[in-house]
Write an enzyme that holds these catalytic residues in place. Structure first.
Site, mmCIF file in Angstrom:
data_model
loop_
_atom_site.group_PDB
_atom_site.id
_atom_site.type_symbol
_atom_site.label_atom_id
_atom_site.label_comp_id
_atom_site.label_asym_id
_atom_site.label_seq_id
_atom_site.Cartn_x
_atom_site.Cartn_y
_atom_site.Cartn_z
ATOM 1 C CB CYS A 188 32.913 -45.622 -11.648
ATOM 2 S SG CYS A 188 32.280 -46.082 -9.981
ATOM 3 C CE LYS A 225 32.849 -40.982 -9.389
ATOM 4 N NZ LYS A 225 32.544 -41.733 -7.917
ATOM 5 C CB THR A 285 30.258 -43.797 -5.608
ATOM 6 O OG1 THR A 285 29.622 -44.481 -6.332
ATOM 7 C CG2 THR A 285 31.584 -44.409 -5.155
ATOM 8 C CG ASN A 305 33.917 -49.593 -8.423
ATOM 9 O OD1 ASN A 305 33.268 -50.509 -9.209
ATOM 10 N ND2 ASN A 305 33.302 -48.275 -8.521
#
Length: 486
Positions: free
Chosen positions: A264, A267, A122, A212
């Site tokens: 995930c 961050k 990512t 996300n």
């Protein structure tokens, strides 16, 4: 097709095993010799349901191998996936890309002609451009491609997510990269009717962060509404059902709780904000979601204190569930950590139980007594707090649990138990987004004393549809909706 995977962390290991399951020849490489040795013997460095069987089957078939030798892994590989970690830089919030850049530099002179380097880590927008420049510097132009292929796995159901994804996103700038990636994914995904979304490389990089951030915002939205429900005497589960059945909205990620965590969402939202700031763009909604979520984890400690009457100094609190979600041993950004630390500062004596995560939790928490047996964890406790909705926790015998305790306080931060069931077992029940209730009948504890609270008013009725929906979908939907994109 031969595939090399650089990095055997969560994404790299799951990806490598699943590529092999599709019939590709996969070599996974890592600098950690101890980890590679363990993988060769079938020992996993992470917990993920079904991954051990997948590894064993494909290793035995000769499709999956592990090495510390980068040259061995990259030799003749048509595609080299970079799947190393991109943790947040301390004090900055943006992603630390040093491992990605080191991997690119190391593989550059080893690449086969026309190999495709695929960034699966990512990463922020523009990372593919930087990787391409590094490889050009080390190797020269014209004999390779760089593509983006972000991962959308949820811990606990990662294998299913990989083999039967909602979609696969690939970002390319040339036809060679498109051809290789569609060959890798095309036939398997045709069997599951999963679409392949082909975009420009920078768009692909941004899709992961956008997804996300949106899901983190959706979680924050329902959590704030849960607070309102508590104040006005409403039920957030019924609210979420009524809202989520709208197909434009959907029920996923509408389970109120103690805030999002994991490897995930925290961050990636911060990294997206830093990218936006660097380009002079304000993402106010994401900023607020991050701020609210950070505060919420510690706010849950106040909810526990309210449940025991306000003063928790010297009281014993048993926390059930430590990992950020079920079916993983991942403690990164788990809500249990700030909750426990805050209660400790107010003088609580902390105990904890988790089916898988206690080893990792012990490395992060001090002065916490850990129990394999949840009933022993509850012995003489003044409160139990449900933080992670493991199946084994949902199946606990509440009457037995109550009898082990000194005081009948049950604080359910995940909506695991119905108020009526908790009341019938003799609990003073407190849940996120629902009215606090008291036990309908006294239940004796181990010391033989009896608890006689005043009878609360009648509980509000439940929607018939809501009950049916809960019983049918609670287990699977909670597992799916509280999962997180990695």
């Amino acid at each position: 097709m031969k595939i090399a995977v650089i990095g055997t962390g969560y994404v790299g290991l799951v990806s490598g095993c699943c590529f092999a399951e599709w019939g590709h020849e996969v070599v996974c490489v890592d600098k950690n010799a101890e980890k590679i040795s363990g993988l060769r013997q079938g020992r996993l460095p992470i917990y993920e349901p079904g991954l051990d069987e997948l590894l064993e089957r494909n290793a035995a078939a000769g499709r999956l191998s592990f090495t510390c030798d980068v040259a061995e892994a990259v030799k003749d590989a048509a595609a080299v996936f970079i799947a190393v970690g991109t943790p947040p830089r301390p004090g900055h919030g943006d992603a630390d890309l040093s491992f990605v850049y080191m991997a690119a530099k190391e593989i550059a002179p080893l690449l086969a002609d026309n190999a495709v380097v695929v960034v699966k880590s990512t990463v922020p927008v523009g990372t593919g451009d930087a990787v391409e420049k590094i490889i050009v510097t080390e190797r020269g132009r014209g004999t390779f491609s760089v593509a983006s292929n972000p991962e959308f796995l949820r811990e606990g159901v990662a294998i299913r997510d990989f083999l039967e994804p909602d979609r696969v996103v690939i970002g390319v700038v040339d036809e060679r990269a498109r051809e290789v990636l569609t060959t890798i994914y095309g036939e398997p995904l045709a069997k599951t009717n999963s679409p392949i979304v082909v975009t420009e490389r920078r768009t692909s990089e941004l899709i992961k962060y956008a997804a996300n951030a949106f899901l983190a915002t959706k979680i924050t939205f329902i959590n704030e509404l849960a607070d309102l429900c508590e104040q006005v005497g409403s039920d957030v589960e019924e609210l979420a059902l009524g809202v989520g059945l709208d197909k434009r909205i959907g029920a996923s990620f509408l389970n109120a709780g103690p805030g999002y965590g994991g490897s995930c969402f925290p961050k990636d939202t911060l990294a997206l904000l830093r990218t936006a700031q660097d380009h002079g763009v304000a993402l106010r909604i994401v900023e607020e979601a991050v701020s609210v979520n950070d505060a919420r984890k510690r706010k849950m400690a106040l909810k526990v204190m309210d449940a025991v009457g306000g003063d928790i100094d010297g009281l014993t609190v048993a926390v059930f569930g430590l990992t950020f979600k079920p079916d993983t041993d991942d403690m990164r950004e788990a809500p249990s950590v700030p909750l426990i630390e805050t209660l400790q500062r107010f003088g609580a004596v902390m105990r904890a139980h988790d089916p898988i995560g206690m080893k990792n939790a012990a490395q992060m928490l001090e002065n916490v007594e850990f129990f394999e047996d949840p009933y022993e964890c509850a012995r003489d406790a003044d409160a139990i707090v449900i933080v992670t909705e493991w199946d084994s926790i949902q199946r606990l015998d509440l009457v037995r649990l109550r009898r082990m305790m000194r005081s009948p306080n049950l604080v359910d931060l995940r909506g695991v138990f119905k108020a009526g069931r908790a009341e019938a077992a003799g609990f003073h029940f407190s849940a996120v987004g629902r009215p606090t209730t008291r036990p309908a009948e006294p239940v004796p504890n181990l010391s033989g004393t009896r608890f006689h609270p005043p009878r609360a008013g009648a509980a509000s009725g439940e929607l018939v549809l809501g009950e049916r929906h809960d019983r049918r979908a609670n287990h699977h939907q909670r597992r799916e909706t509280n999962g997180e994109l990695i």
